[in-house]
Design a protein around this motif. Structure first.
Motif, mmCIF file in Angstrom:
data_model
loop_
_atom_site.group_PDB
_atom_site.id
_atom_site.type_symbol
_atom_site.label_atom_id
_atom_site.label_comp_id
_atom_site.label_asym_id
_atom_site.label_seq_id
_atom_site.Cartn_x
_atom_site.Cartn_y
_atom_site.Cartn_z
ATOM 1 N N MET A 54 0.835 -1.208 0.000
ATOM 2 C CA MET A 54 0.000 0.000 0.000
ATOM 3 C C MET A 54 0.871 1.260 0.000
ATOM 4 S SD MET A 54 -3.310 -0.027 -0.130
ATOM 5 C CE MET A 54 -4.066 1.288 0.817
ATOM 6 N N THR A 55 0.625 2.076 -0.961
ATOM 7 C CA THR A 55 1.393 3.321 -1.049
ATOM 8 C C THR A 55 0.828 4.353 -0.075
ATOM 9 O OG1 THR A 55 1.587 2.864 -3.407
ATOM 10 C CG2 THR A 55 2.206 5.070 -2.686
ATOM 11 N N ASP A 56 1.697 5.069 0.582
ATOM 12 C CA ASP A 56 1.267 6.193 1.416
ATOM 13 C C ASP A 56 0.950 7.365 0.480
ATOM 14 O OD1 ASP A 56 0.911 8.305 3.091
ATOM 15 O OD2 ASP A 56 2.904 8.237 4.002
ATOM 16 N N LEU A 57 -0.341 7.727 0.426
ATOM 17 C CA LEU A 57 -0.763 8.754 -0.538
ATOM 18 C C LEU A 57 -0.818 10.149 0.057
ATOM 19 C CD1 LEU A 57 -3.669 6.802 -2.275
ATOM 20 C CD2 LEU A 57 -1.495 7.441 -3.327
ATOM 21 N N THR A 58 -0.598 10.255 1.366
ATOM 22 C CA THR A 58 -0.783 11.570 1.988
ATOM 23 C C THR A 58 0.272 12.565 1.502
ATOM 24 O OG1 THR A 58 0.574 10.933 3.865
ATOM 25 C CG2 THR A 58 -1.795 10.608 4.099
ATOM 26 N N VAL A 59 -0.158 13.797 1.406
ATOM 27 C CA VAL A 59 0.779 14.870 1.030
ATOM 28 C C VAL A 59 0.555 16.060 1.962
ATOM 29 C CG1 VAL A 59 0.996 14.220 -1.400
ATOM 30 C CG2 VAL A 59 -0.838 15.780 -0.729
ATOM 31 N N ARG A 60 1.609 16.799 2.174
ATOM 32 C CA ARG A 60 1.487 18.010 2.989
ATOM 33 C C ARG A 60 1.479 19.225 2.087
ATOM 34 N NH1 ARG A 60 1.114 18.536 8.168
ATOM 35 N NH2 ARG A 60 1.709 20.718 8.351
ATOM 36 N N ILE A 61 0.447 20.056 2.273
ATOM 37 C CA ILE A 61 0.353 21.315 1.542
ATOM 38 C C ILE A 61 0.257 22.403 2.598
ATOM 39 C CG2 ILE A 61 -1.060 22.722 -0.020
ATOM 40 C CD1 ILE A 61 0.299 20.397 -1.454
ATOM 41 N N GLY A 62 1.355 23.091 2.841
ATOM 42 C CA GLY A 62 1.356 24.112 3.886
ATOM 43 C C GLY A 62 1.062 23.486 5.226
ATOM 44 N N LYS A 87 -10.651 8.675 -11.122
ATOM 45 C CA LYS A 87 -9.869 7.840 -12.031
ATOM 46 C C LYS A 87 -8.406 8.309 -12.045
ATOM 47 C CE LYS A 87 -13.925 6.727 -14.765
ATOM 48 N NZ LYS A 87 -14.697 7.091 -15.955
ATOM 49 N N VAL A 88 -8.193 9.628 -11.916
ATOM 50 C CA VAL A 88 -6.834 10.156 -11.812
ATOM 51 C C VAL A 88 -6.168 9.593 -10.565
ATOM 52 C CG1 VAL A 88 -5.460 12.242 -11.406
ATOM 53 C CG2 VAL A 88 -7.295 12.270 -13.119
ATOM 54 N N LEU A 89 -6.900 9.606 -9.448
ATOM 55 C CA LEU A 89 -6.368 9.069 -8.196
ATOM 56 C C LEU A 89 -6.018 7.589 -8.343
ATOM 57 C CD1 LEU A 89 -5.768 9.226 -5.165
ATOM 58 C CD2 LEU A 89 -8.201 8.862 -4.728
ATOM 59 N N GLU A 90 -6.955 6.829 -8.932
ATOM 60 C CA GLU A 90 -6.707 5.389 -9.113
ATOM 61 C C GLU A 90 -5.498 5.156 -10.015
ATOM 62 O OE1 GLU A 90 -10.573 4.213 -10.470
ATOM 63 O OE2 GLU A 90 -11.451 4.604 -8.481
ATOM 64 N N GLY A 91 -5.342 6.029 -11.011
ATOM 65 C CA GLY A 91 -4.201 5.906 -11.917
ATOM 66 C C GLY A 91 -2.873 6.142 -11.198
ATOM 67 N N ILE A 92 -2.875 7.098 -10.279
ATOM 68 C CA ILE A 92 -1.661 7.366 -9.488
ATOM 69 C C ILE A 92 -1.349 6.144 -8.619
ATOM 70 C CG2 ILE A 92 -0.640 8.790 -7.662
ATOM 71 C CD1 ILE A 92 -2.403 11.124 -8.661
ATOM 72 N N GLU A 93 -2.393 5.598 -7.999
ATOM 73 C CA GLU A 93 -2.197 4.414 -7.132
ATOM 74 C C GLU A 93 -1.643 3.239 -7.926
ATOM 75 O OE1 GLU A 93 -5.376 4.097 -3.707
ATOM 76 O OE2 GLU A 93 -6.368 4.776 -5.513
ATOM 77 N N GLN A 117 5.287 0.469 -9.746
ATOM 78 C CA GLN A 117 6.673 0.916 -9.650
ATOM 79 C C GLN A 117 7.273 0.670 -8.261
ATOM 80 O OE1 GLN A 117 8.501 3.157 -12.051
ATOM 81 N NE2 GLN A 117 7.110 2.294 -13.556
ATOM 82 N N GLY A 118 6.459 0.134 -7.364
ATOM 83 C CA GLY A 118 6.936 -0.109 -6.006
ATOM 84 C C GLY A 118 7.271 1.160 -5.248
ATOM 85 N N ILE A 119 6.466 2.182 -5.435
ATOM 86 C CA ILE A 119 6.691 3.468 -4.759
ATOM 87 C C ILE A 119 6.023 3.413 -3.384
ATOM 88 C CG2 ILE A 119 6.335 5.985 -4.897
ATOM 89 C CD1 ILE A 119 7.796 5.143 -7.379
ATOM 90 N N ALA A 120 6.778 3.630 -2.331
ATOM 91 C CA ALA A 120 6.223 3.515 -0.975
ATOM 92 C C ALA A 120 5.398 4.736 -0.596
ATOM 93 C CB ALA A 120 7.350 3.313 0.036
ATOM 94 N N LYS A 121 5.886 5.895 -0.980
ATOM 95 C CA LYS A 121 5.199 7.144 -0.629
ATOM 96 C C LYS A 121 5.038 7.981 -1.892
ATOM 97 C CE LYS A 121 7.498 9.262 2.540
ATOM 98 N NZ LYS A 121 8.754 9.492 3.306
ATOM 99 N N VAL A 122 3.826 8.482 -2.121
ATOM 100 C CA VAL A 122 3.600 9.259 -3.329
ATOM 101 C C VAL A 122 4.480 10.512 -3.318
ATOM 102 C CG1 VAL A 122 1.653 10.716 -2.589
ATOM 103 C CG2 VAL A 122 1.771 9.932 -4.949
#
Lengths: 304, 263
Positions: free
Chosen positions: A1-9, A277-283, A289-294
């Motif tokens: 499971m990729t960590d999808l959280t991002v910090r914006i400010g 669908k954009v979100l699902e595509g990123i996931e 690609q085995g990306i742990a954190k977006v």
């Protein structure tokens, strides 16, 4: 499971996909098609101190891989936004970012003051890039000194996250990005629409009543990519990439160019569930690609 | 409202440029009302980008089959024409506010021009099921675009046709048929008027309508982006309304007498 959280400010978003202002109404309009709880954030239509009816028709025209619009910030005004629109978002668990504009610095500040108190507002996006109004809008987004003063004034009104939405209609976006940063912005979003126009040669009339208008959609994606990349070199702030994103791969491109998150705009008109669908595509991309954190993708372009 | 991929059942040409396409969606068939429209994505790629709004031509509630009547006017409709049975059609809808058939009237006068014929069949089906007496005045350029009227004549609909080429019915405009009809019925309160067609036809019909004692509903045609009131691109001015109303969300059906054209 990729960590999808991002910090914006000052905000942590559950994922990097937001809906762009002006393309998603005040939120509930698309609730039949989209589970709003799955969005990283929802940016509501630009509001101003007083209600605005907007520009004369015709206001939209289709372009190759895009569309022109000159709506002119039609909106219900800040009082009705607070009383009628924001309460409809109370039952959803997604970040709500209020986009706003004014025709003077004082007007911007007054709208921020009113909006930022509302508990459902998690952040503010300052629209200094609308090409379709006579006063204000773009005038604040093209002059670094004016922009810096405006952002400073907005900043002094709120402790919530302040995002400044930049225009591509400048010779160089870097000084504008730096001005927003030195004024105290927490993050920048870019780009707003690209100035464009068209003529119906049979009737000899412009396609849009105000003649020039804002171009959006996949047609502007390469322009947006370049602006995000340039801004990422110039400032040390989180960037939100906007411009013609149609799928997860487009979004990943923006992340690699330096954006921490993305906004989906014109796609909402084409496919009301497109943002998910954009979100699902990123996931999918991250899984493959085995990306742990977006967030590992941010600025991950290989310069070679 | 639904957003679905619906397999195309049939693609039939009425003339070289007018087509009748049908597909099946039980959900849309169950909820669609006369005067509402569907927002069709004619291609999955990015060009053309936007959906095309098309009014519902007819719904068969038994089978869930829905038909669309359209003229090829540009790239989008040309791509739609080239779709074949079995191809999936990306459909959003039903959208908008359709005709209001409630209230007190026993006779319906329908004026249709050109592709304004598209929403009319569904409207007549609904009016007949409510036991209304229906008169249809239908004007087209080319008489071959008139089709399917025999069924309605058999069901008791008074059908009068005007063609610009004179190949069928009255030679001339549908407004001439309307002028004649209203000479005897303009003061008859048992009527309700319905009009569908391009703006160049709605304008003269509005002038006639304002001299009648009964109410009229007009279905407007407009280019759209979102189709759900979000983009604010398809505004129309309505008398005594300070702001634009959106054709996609507040319409496409409006009170004909109150529409302010060219404003």
């Amino acid at each position: 499971m990729t960590d999808l959280t991002v910090r914006i400010g000052r905000l942590t978003l559950k994922n990097p996909v937001l809906t762009a202002s002006g393309t998603f109404g005040y939120g509930p309009e698309y609730a039949d098609y989209v589970d709003l709880n799955r969005l990283g954030g929802l940016i509501t239509k630009t509001i101003t101190l007083e209600p605005r009816g907007g520009n004369p028709m015709p206001r939209i025209a289709e372009m190759p891989a895009g569309m022109l619009n000159s709506i002119g910030l039609a909106n219900v005004g800040v009082e009705r936004y607070l009383a009628e629109k924001l309460p409809l978002l109370e039952k959803y668990e997604t970040a709500v970012i209020a986009n706003l504009a004014g025709s003077t610095v004082e007007e911007y500040a007054r709208v921020v003051m009113k909006v930022q108190k509302h508990p459902r507002v998690d952040g503010i996006e300052v629209n200094v890039s609308c090409p379709n109004v006579r006063k204000g809008g773009l005038a604040f987004g093209t002059d670094p000194d004016v922009l810096c003063e405006l952002v400073r004034s907005v900043r002094s009104e709120t402790d919530k996250t302040v995002i400044v939405k930049l225009s591509p209609n400048v010779t160089d976006i870097r000084p504008v990005a730096m001005a927003a940063a030195s004024g105290g912005a927490d993050a920048l979003s870019l780009i707003n629409t690209v100035m464009g126009m068209g003529i119906d040669i049979r009737t000899r009339k412009p396609l849009i009543s105000r003649i020039t208008a804002g171009l959006s959609g996949p047609a502007i994606k390469p322009i947006a990519m370049a602006k995000v990349y340039e801004a990422a070199q110039a400032v040390d702030l989180p960037l939100i990439g906007i411009g013609g994103i149609m799928n997860g791969e487009d979004a990943v491109e923006f992340l690699m160019a330096g954006a921490s998150a993305v906004q989906v705009g014109t796609l909402n008109f084409v496919d009301p569930a497109g943002c998910l669908k954009v979100l699902e595509g990123i996931e999918t991309f991250c899984r493959e690609q085995g990306i742990a954190k977006v967030s590992d993708l941010v600025g991950a372009m290989d310069h070679g | 409202m639904y957003s679905e991929q619906c397999p195309i059942d049939e693609q039939r040409s009425i003339t070289e440029s007018v087509f009748l396409l049908s597909f099946t969606s039980r959900a849309i068939a169950r909820t669609g009302r006369p005067g509402q429209f569907l927002h069709i994505r004619v291609r999955t790629g990015i060009d053309p980008l936007l959906r095309r709004p098309l009014s519902i031509h007819r719904i068969d509630p038994q089978t869930g089959q829905i038909s669309l009547l359209f003229r090829v006017v540009g790239r989008g409709t040309r791509l739609l024409k080239d779709m074949r049975p079995g191809d999936p059609l990306d459909v959003m809808g039903p959208l908008g506010r359709g005709f209001d058939l409630s209230g007190n009237f026993s006779r319906a006068l329908i004026v249709a021009g050109g592709m304004g014929g598209a929403p009319v069949f569904f409207l007549i089906d609904a009016l007949l099921s409510l036991g209304k007496q229906v008169t249809l005045l239908w004007g087209v350029g080319d008489g071959r675009e008139i089709f399917g009227t025999d069924e309605y004549v058999r069901k008791g609909v008074d059908v009068r046709v005007a063609t610009e080429d004179g190949s069928l019915g009255h030679r001339g405009y549908v407004t001439e048929l309307l002028d004649v009809f209203l000479k005897t019925h303009a003061q008859d309160q048992s009527f309700r008027g319905f009009v569908c067609g391009p703006e160049c036809m709605l304008l003269p019909v509005q002038r006639f309508a304002r001299k009648t004692v009964f109410s009229w509903q007009a279905s407007l045609e407009e280019r759209m982006a979102c189709g759900v009131g979000v983009c604010q691109g398809c505004g129309v001015r309505i008398r005594n309304q300070a702001e634009y109303r959106m054709v996609c969300k507040d319409g496409p059906v409006f009170d004909l007498k109150e529409i302010l054209f060219h404003d």
